[in-house]
Write a protein that holds these residues in place. Structure first.
Motif, PDB file in Angstrom:
ATOM      1  N   SER A 143      -2.855  -0.886  41.507  1.00 57.19           N
ATOM      2  CA  SER A 143      -3.549  -1.709  40.479  1.00 57.19           C
ATOM      3  C   SER A 143      -2.626  -1.953  39.300  1.00 57.19           C
ATOM      4  O   SER A 143      -1.601  -1.187  38.957  1.00 57.19           O
ATOM      5  N   ALA A 144      -2.651  -3.148  38.594  1.00 56.69           N
ATOM      6  CA  ALA A 144      -1.742  -3.341  37.438  1.00 56.69           C
ATOM      7  C   ALA A 144      -1.825  -2.372  36.337  1.00 56.69           C
ATOM      8  O   ALA A 144      -0.693  -2.240  36.163  1.00 56.69           O
ATOM      9  N   PRO A 145      -2.843  -2.151  35.933  1.00 59.14           N
ATOM     10  CA  PRO A 145      -2.935  -1.098  34.879  1.00 59.14           C
ATOM     11  C   PRO A 145      -2.052   0.193  35.264  1.00 59.14           C
ATOM     12  O   PRO A 145      -1.408   0.491  34.448  1.00 59.14           O
ATOM     13  N   VAL A 146      -2.109   0.679  36.454  1.00 47.72           N
ATOM     14  CA  VAL A 146      -1.622   1.937  36.734  1.00 47.72           C
ATOM     15  C   VAL A 146      -0.206   1.551  36.772  1.00 47.72           C
ATOM     16  O   VAL A 146       0.838   2.507  36.404  1.00 47.72           O
ATOM     17  N   ALA A 147       0.225   0.378  37.515  1.00 48.40           N
ATOM     18  CA  ALA A 147       1.820  -0.093  37.560  1.00 48.40           C
ATOM     19  C   ALA A 147       2.200  -0.067  36.166  1.00 48.40           C
ATOM     20  O   ALA A 147       3.436   0.584  35.980  1.00 48.40           O
ATOM     21  N   ARG A 148       1.510  -0.619  35.439  1.00 46.79           N
ATOM     22  CA  ARG A 148       2.166  -0.659  33.839  1.00 46.79           C
ATOM     23  C   ARG A 148       2.336   0.847  33.200  1.00 46.79           C
ATOM     24  O   ARG A 148       3.267   1.116  32.674  1.00 46.79           O
ATOM     25  N   ALA A 149       1.369   1.621  33.630  1.00 52.10           N
ATOM     26  CA  ALA A 149       1.429   3.102  33.162  1.00 52.10           C
ATOM     27  C   ALA A 149       2.560   3.736  33.710  1.00 52.10           C
ATOM     28  O   ALA A 149       3.264   4.508  32.889  1.00 52.10           O
ATOM     29  N   MET A 150       2.658   3.519  34.864  1.00 50.99           N
ATOM     30  CA  MET A 150       4.002   4.185  35.644  1.00 50.99           C
ATOM     31  C   MET A 150       5.413   3.662  34.773  1.00 50.99           C
ATOM     32  O   MET A 150       6.170   4.549  34.799  1.00 50.99           O
ATOM     33  N   ALA A 151       5.553   2.294  34.533  1.00 52.51           N
ATOM     34  CA  ALA A 151       6.813   1.882  34.218  1.00 52.51           C
ATOM     35  C   ALA A 151       6.992   2.200  32.797  1.00 52.51           C
ATOM     36  O   ALA A 151       8.096   2.805  32.335  1.00 52.51           O
ATOM     37  N   ARG A 152       5.871   2.282  32.022  1.00 49.27           N
ATOM     38  CA  ARG A 152       6.004   2.805  30.575  1.00 49.27           C
ATOM     39  C   ARG A 152       6.340   4.223  30.712  1.00 49.27           C
ATOM     40  O   ARG A 152       7.246   4.888  29.848  1.00 49.27           O
ATOM     41  N   GLY A 153       5.644   5.106  31.481  1.00 46.49           N
ATOM     42  CA  GLY A 153       5.901   6.545  31.784  1.00 46.49           C
ATOM     43  C   GLY A 153       7.415   6.629  32.048  1.00 46.49           C
ATOM     44  O   GLY A 153       8.036   7.632  31.359  1.00 46.49           O
ATOM     45  N   VAL A 154       7.921   6.128  32.956  1.00 44.75           N
ATOM     46  CA  VAL A 154       9.361   6.440  33.399  1.00 44.75           C
ATOM     47  C   VAL A 154      10.263   6.001  32.427  1.00 44.75           C
ATOM     48  O   VAL A 154      11.285   6.481  32.017  1.00 44.75           O
ATOM     49  N   ARG A 155      10.176   4.974  31.506  1.00 49.81           N
ATOM     50  CA  ARG A 155      10.894   4.292  30.505  1.00 49.81           C
ATOM     51  C   ARG A 155      10.991   5.365  29.419  1.00 49.81           C
ATOM     52  O   ARG A 155      12.070   5.685  29.136  1.00 49.81           O
ATOM     53  N   GLU A 156       9.711   6.048  28.992  1.00 47.71           N
ATOM     54  CA  GLU A 156       9.734   6.889  27.775  1.00 47.71           C
ATOM     55  C   GLU A 156      10.502   8.046  28.227  1.00 47.71           C
ATOM     56  O   GLU A 156      11.231   8.911  27.706  1.00 47.71           O
ATOM     57  N   ARG A 157      10.157   8.722  29.582  1.00 48.41           N
ATOM     58  CA  ARG A 157      10.456   9.931  29.712  1.00 48.41           C
ATOM     59  C   ARG A 157      11.864  10.001  30.124  1.00 48.41           C
ATOM     60  O   ARG A 157      12.555  11.055  30.114  1.00 48.41           O
TER      61      ARG A 157
END
Ligand code: AMP
Ligand code: MG
Length: 362
Positions: free
Chosen positions: A329-343
């Motif tokens: 889903s788009a919300p999960v895709a967004r959260a994955m991208a944000r997560g990897v960027r921050e971490r």
């Protein structure tokens, strides 16, 4: 000059080997500006090879056959060419000596059928083959040129480079034209949508423009024919500018600059870094990016978060989000991208989620 390629071999028709020779030759001829409008593949059958040669002879100035020069019964290309050109085959003494010496050097007994390989068109001449036993053969008759080349690629390719291309170039000198290509790479618009925007440009003759669909992107190939590379480039430039004007940023690169190379080059230029989070592609995106030269400057790494637990633990994707929207889903895709960027401390995070590997193991 129009050339036609006739590949001879039943194994080609059965799909046991791929006709890499014809592709190699086509490319070399295109570079030389020789038109190839037809390519024929025909089995090791005298009547059918003869018929193929007759139709080629009716259409083209230069007939180039591939294969069927060997010593055995099913090698019948020269016999078929001789038939179509009403020509005799005669034993070529130097070729025979070459074959005899080759066998002697290798310490092998030469069988009688090997003499067949030294049979050359009576009014023609052999084409030396330093890499094998069977020489090629050349015949100029009826205003046509027939070239018979051996099948094994390690014999075929040197003969194309060392003889066929120089010979044709020499023959055409004075009215020599080259073909030059420019490939514009497009993402984000499908082939049919592109076509509607450039339909009127596709009708051109020199340069020509055509669309080629590839996985994930579309290529627009501009081809110009001119006496020199500079003149070809001058023909290509205005058409390229017009295509770029109509398609805008969808044209992301040209020629060898594929998507990974372009992404890496753009990040490098801006001094930015990238991290990826992949689910269904299982590392494929990271593999693509690391295939580009200079990736080590701009690519930090990634997480293959195939299962939900990894999405949650390694990327900090909210479990509530996963259960509410599902992993694809788009919300999960967004959260994955944000997560990897921050971490990873990256400037950009890119994520992929989708369906793959859902079946039962076989
Ligand atoms: P031939 O000269 O027809 O006996 O072919 C000898 C060998 O060359 C074959 O067994 C193939 O492995 C290879 N060969 C023949 N034709 C081609 C072709 N068009 N492209 C690539 N390999 C070929
Ligand atoms: Mg064969």
């Amino acid at each position: 000059v129009v050339a036609e390629i006739i590949s001879v071999g039943t194994e080609l028709l059965l799909g046991q080997i791929v006709d890499t020779n014809a592709a190699y030759l086509s490319e070399a001829l295109a570079e030389l500006g020789v038109d190839v409008f037809h390519r024929i593949t025909v089995g090791d059958n005298f009547e059918r090879v003869t018929a193929a040669l007759r139709s080629a002879k009716a259409r083209a100035d230069v007939l180039i056959t591939i294969g069927g020069l060997g010593p055995t019964q099913d090698d019948l290309t020269k016999e078929a060419v001789a038939e179509v050109f009403d020509e005799e085959l005669a034993l070529d003494e130097p070729s025979l000596r070459f074959i005899e010496e080759l066998f002697a050097r290798r310490g092998r007994r030469m069988t009688a059928n090997n003499r067949k390989q030294a049979l050359i068109y009576a009014g023609g001449r052999p084409i030396p083959n330093p890499h094998g036993t069977a020489p090629g053969a050349l015949l100029e008759k009826d205003g046509k040129l027939a070239l018979s080349l051996p099948g094994p690629p390690r014999e075929f390719r040197p003969m194309v480079d060392g003889f066929v291309i120089p010979y044709l170039a020499e023959r055409a000198s004075g009215r020599r034209m080259i073909l030059q290509h420019r490939v514009l790479r497009v993402v984000g618009i499908g082939e049919s949508a592109i076509e509607t925007r450039i339909a009127d440009l596709v009708a051109g003759v020199n340069p020509t423009l055509c669309t080629l669909a590839h996985t994930g992107e579309c290529h627009l190939r501009i081809t110009a024919k001119a006496p020199s590379p500079e003149e070809a480039a001058a023909l290509i430039a205005p058409l390229e500018a017009e295509v770029r004007r109509r398609l805008g940023e969808a044209v992301y690169g040209a020629d060898a600059m594929d998507l990974p190379r372009t992404v890496v080059a753009m990040l490098r230029k801006r001094g930015r870094q990238l991290a990826v989070a992949e689910s269904c592609t299982g590392g494929g995106l990271g593999a693509l990016i690391t295939s580009a030269p200079g990736a080590h400057y701009v690519f930090l790494g990634g997480v293959i978060s195939y299962q939900n637990a990894v999405k949650a633990r390694q990327l900090g994707v909210d479990r509530a989000l996963l259960s509410e929207y599902g992993p694809v889903s788009a919300p999960v895709a967004r959260a994955m991208a944000r997560g990897v960027r921050e971490r990873f401390g990256a400037d950009f995070g890119v994520s992929i989620t989708g369906m793959a590997g859902r079946g039962e193991p076989g």
